[in-house]
Design a protein around this motif. Structure first.
Motif, PDB file in Angstrom:
ATOM      1  N   ALA A  85       0.853  -1.189   0.000  1.00 30.92           N
ATOM      2  CA  ALA A  85       0.000   0.000   0.000  1.00 30.92           C
ATOM      3  C   ALA A  85       0.883   1.231   0.000  1.00 30.92           C
ATOM      4  CB  ALA A  85      -0.928   0.011   1.212  1.00 30.92           C
ATOM      5  N   SER A  86       0.411   2.274  -0.638  1.00 26.64           N
ATOM      6  CA  SER A  86       1.133   3.539  -0.608  1.00 26.64           C
ATOM      7  C   SER A  86       1.186   4.056   0.825  1.00 26.64           C
ATOM      8  CB  SER A  86       0.436   4.563  -1.509  1.00 26.64           C
ATOM      9  OG  SER A  86       0.392   4.104  -2.846  1.00 26.64           O
ATOM     10  N   LEU A 199      -3.248  -2.143  -2.227  1.00 26.71           N
ATOM     11  CA  LEU A 199      -4.446  -1.781  -1.472  1.00 26.71           C
ATOM     12  C   LEU A 199      -4.740  -0.292  -1.632  1.00 26.71           C
ATOM     13  CD1 LEU A 199      -3.855  -3.770   1.845  1.00 26.71           C
ATOM     14  CD2 LEU A 199      -4.984  -4.515  -0.269  1.00 26.71           C
ATOM     15  N   HIS A 200      -6.020   0.009  -1.734  1.00 29.86           N
ATOM     16  CA  HIS A 200      -6.470   1.386  -1.885  1.00 29.86           C
ATOM     17  C   HIS A 200      -7.913   1.441  -1.396  1.00 29.86           C
ATOM     18  CE1 HIS A 200      -7.893   5.075  -3.848  1.00 29.86           C
ATOM     19  NE2 HIS A 200      -6.627   5.441  -3.921  1.00 29.86           N
ATOM     20  N   PRO A 201      -8.320   2.517  -0.716  1.00 31.63           N
ATOM     21  CA  PRO A 201      -9.695   2.570  -0.187  1.00 31.63           C
ATOM     22  C   PRO A 201     -10.773   2.478  -1.254  1.00 31.63           C
ATOM     23  CG  PRO A 201      -8.332   4.283   0.807  1.00 31.63           C
ATOM     24  CD  PRO A 201      -7.521   3.681  -0.307  1.00 31.63           C
ATOM     25  N   ARG A 202     -10.487   2.970  -2.486  1.00 32.59           N
ATOM     26  CA  ARG A 202     -11.517   3.000  -3.525  1.00 32.59           C
ATOM     27  C   ARG A 202     -11.282   2.008  -4.654  1.00 32.59           C
ATOM     28  NH1 ARG A 202     -11.348   7.364  -6.293  1.00 32.59           N
ATOM     29  NH2 ARG A 202      -9.484   8.264  -5.373  1.00 32.59           N
ATOM     30  N   PHE A 203     -10.068   1.860  -5.122  1.00 34.15           N
ATOM     31  CA  PHE A 203      -9.833   0.919  -6.216  1.00 34.15           C
ATOM     32  C   PHE A 203      -8.550   0.115  -6.009  1.00 34.15           C
ATOM     33  CE2 PHE A 203      -6.986   4.080  -8.035  1.00 34.15           C
ATOM     34  CZ  PHE A 203      -7.638   5.280  -7.789  1.00 34.15           C
ATOM     35  N   GLY A 240      -3.690   4.065 -13.405  1.00 36.09           N
ATOM     36  CA  GLY A 240      -3.168   4.844 -12.287  1.00 36.09           C
ATOM     37  C   GLY A 240      -2.631   3.953 -11.177  1.00 36.09           C
ATOM     38  N   ALA A 241      -3.340   2.854 -10.913  1.00 35.24           N
ATOM     39  CA  ALA A 241      -2.880   1.908  -9.905  1.00 35.24           C
ATOM     40  C   ALA A 241      -1.591   1.229 -10.346  1.00 35.24           C
ATOM     41  CB  ALA A 241      -3.962   0.873  -9.625  1.00 35.24           C
TER      42      ALA A 241
END
Length: 311
Positions: A85-86, A199-203, A240-241
């Motif tokens: 995750a970022s 991992l990302h909260p939206r996508f 983008g991911a």
């Protein structure tokens, strides 16, 4: 010995046909010109990662998958899964760790050197694996044909086993479609040995390495029966991911894009059924390659029970 007609040549149908053929049964596979959803699969055999959102039943059944596939197809990669995750999404990594098991904290750069400087820490799931779904399906079909199993689009000659996925909605109206969108990228400058989940909260997304610098990039799950091409929004989010995983992917070539309609029941868990003389295996949701071996075995048990009752 019975004669069986497996309807559908996706992952569920081919796993069922394989087990029947291995038991010496007479089996044929009825194919159509419709592309099965498993054609667009990522091929991750990752039961513990799926525990983040899937029922415990999925985690338990999925643990048999890597061994089953390794016994029947080449090139199953037992390299585990890396979850990252970022920095701004570090809480997502902590949440993922809390909701899953069989993992360890790791330095991503120690596992994938080309991630050096990208992520401070990650979760490593060493007991997971991955494969190329299309290669695996081709190998299963070749093995079946070598056993004398016929593939055709004609009239079934045996007892029906319906493995048509979302196309079985004519017999099972409770099935719903979950749209998935994916890209195949080629970036020969980048080398990863295992799937990477961002991992990302939206996508959130996953990047799965394949041969010759190819990567499968996917994530989207949309409650929709839409089979049209990938949307511009989904493509922008996926790209983008990909850039967030590694900037080199900004120069990757988009080799292919695609969408699949995954079949699902209410609780997103597949089921084996028997009704009006027809057996079925359906509702694989996003777990086709992970759960098809175990669900096919459950179907074998049901066939055995029905045969014993008939006798």
């Amino acid at each position: 010995m019975s004669r069986w007609s497996v309807i559908g040549s996706g992952v569920a149908g081919l796993c069922v046909a394989t087990l029947l053929a291995e038991q010496g049964e007479t089996v044929e596979v009825i194919v159509s010109d419709q592309t099965p959803a498993s054609h667009w699969a990522g091929g991750m055999l990752a039961p513990f990662c799926e525990g983040e959102s899937a029922p415990e039943q999925v985690v338990e059944l999925g643990q048999r998958a890597a061994e089953w596939w390794s016994q029947r197809v080449d090139d199953v990669a037992h390299q585990g899964t890396l979850v990252v995750a970022s920095p701004r999404d570090a809480a997502e990594l902590t949440r993922f760790a809390r909701m899953t098991r069989q993992h360890q904290w790791a330095d991503p750069a120690q596992l994938e050197p080309e991630l050096a400087g990208r992520f401070a820490r990650g979760l490593f799931f060493p007991d997971e694996a991955h494969l190329n779904p299309r290669d695996a399906l081709r190998q299963l079909r070749a093995s079946l044909e070598a056993r004398g199993v016929a593939f055709h689009a004609g009239k079934p000659a045996g007892t029906l086993i319906d493995c048509r996925g979302i196309h079985a909605v004519d017999r099972q109206p409770e099935l719903r479609a979950v749209r998935g969108e994916m890209l195949i990228l080629q970036c020969k400058e980048l080398h990863f040995s295992r799937p990477i989940r961002l991992l990302h909260p939206r996508f959130p997304c996953y990047l799965v390495p394949r041969a010759d610098g190819h990567f499968m990039l996917g994530a989207t799950m949309v409650e929709s029966d839409d089979a049209s091409p990938i949307s511009a929004r989904a493509m922008m989010e996926l790209l983008g991911a990909a850039w967030a995983i590694h900037p080199a992917l900004a120069e990757a070539r988009i080799v292919e894009s695609g969408t699949g309609r995954r079949p699902a029941y209410r609780h997103n868990v597949p089921e084996v059924r028997y009704r009006d003389g027809v057996f079925s295996l359906n509702g694989m949701y996003r777990h086709g390659f992970l759960l098809a071996p175990a669900m096919a075995q459950q179907l074998m048990q049901l066939l055995s029970q029905e045969s014993n009752h008939a006798n």
